[in-house]
Design a protein around this motif. Structure first.
Motif, mmCIF file in Angstrom:
data_model
loop_
_atom_site.group_PDB
_atom_site.id
_atom_site.type_symbol
_atom_site.label_atom_id
_atom_site.label_comp_id
_atom_site.label_asym_id
_atom_site.label_seq_id
_atom_site.Cartn_x
_atom_site.Cartn_y
_atom_site.Cartn_z
ATOM 1 N N ILE A 82 -15.818 -49.783 -9.347
ATOM 2 C CA ILE A 82 -16.503 -48.725 -8.601
ATOM 3 C C ILE A 82 -17.330 -47.919 -9.592
ATOM 4 O O ILE A 82 -16.816 -47.466 -10.626
ATOM 5 N N SER A 83 -18.608 -47.803 -9.285
ATOM 6 C CA SER A 83 -19.506 -47.150 -10.229
ATOM 7 C C SER A 83 -19.157 -45.679 -10.383
ATOM 8 O O SER A 83 -18.511 -45.086 -9.524
ATOM 9 N N LYS A 104 -18.796 -39.499 -6.069
ATOM 10 C CA LYS A 104 -19.118 -39.078 -4.701
ATOM 11 C C LYS A 104 -17.839 -38.952 -3.886
ATOM 12 O O LYS A 104 -17.689 -38.036 -3.086
ATOM 13 N N ARG A 105 -16.916 -39.889 -4.084
ATOM 14 C CA ARG A 105 -15.637 -39.816 -3.371
ATOM 15 C C ARG A 105 -14.904 -38.535 -3.760
ATOM 16 O O ARG A 105 -14.362 -37.833 -2.917
ATOM 17 N N ARG A 106 -14.911 -38.224 -5.037
ATOM 18 C CA ARG A 106 -14.154 -37.049 -5.501
ATOM 19 C C ARG A 106 -14.842 -35.741 -5.166
ATOM 20 O O ARG A 106 -14.254 -34.677 -5.342
ATOM 21 N N SER A 107 -16.074 -35.810 -4.722
ATOM 22 C CA SER A 107 -16.772 -34.563 -4.439
ATOM 23 C C SER A 107 -16.130 -33.808 -3.296
ATOM 24 O O SER A 107 -16.373 -32.610 -3.127
ATOM 25 N N HIS A 108 -15.297 -34.490 -2.492
ATOM 26 C CA HIS A 108 -14.635 -33.812 -1.376
ATOM 27 C C HIS A 108 -13.238 -33.366 -1.736
ATOM 28 O O HIS A 108 -12.549 -32.774 -0.908
#
Ligand SMILES: [Zn+2]
Length: 60
Positions: free
Chosen positions: A8-9, A15-19
């Motif tokens: 996973i780039s 982006k996933r962790r941004s939430h």
């Protein structure tokens, strides 16, 4: 063995962790001293929980 097929780039991972952790911790008001405190936790300002003194608080 179950293994991820692709790395996973950094962009996708971030982006996933941004939430993650977007909301601050819940706070409730101490009935004793009306300070903000964590729910279900002894008030650190006056040292009481459910009206009982749990920890001694030195004043002054
Ligand atoms: Zn309190």
């Amino acid at each position: 063995m179950a293994n991820p097929k692709h790395k996973i780039s950094r962009a996708r991972r971030d982006k996933r962790r941004s939430h993650h952790k977007l909301t601050p911790p819940n706070l409730s008001v101490c009935p004793q001293c009306h300070e903000m405190k964590l729910p279900h936790v002894t008030c650190l300002n006056c040292g009481t929980y459910k009206g009982k003194a749990i920890i001694a608080v030195e004043e002054g």
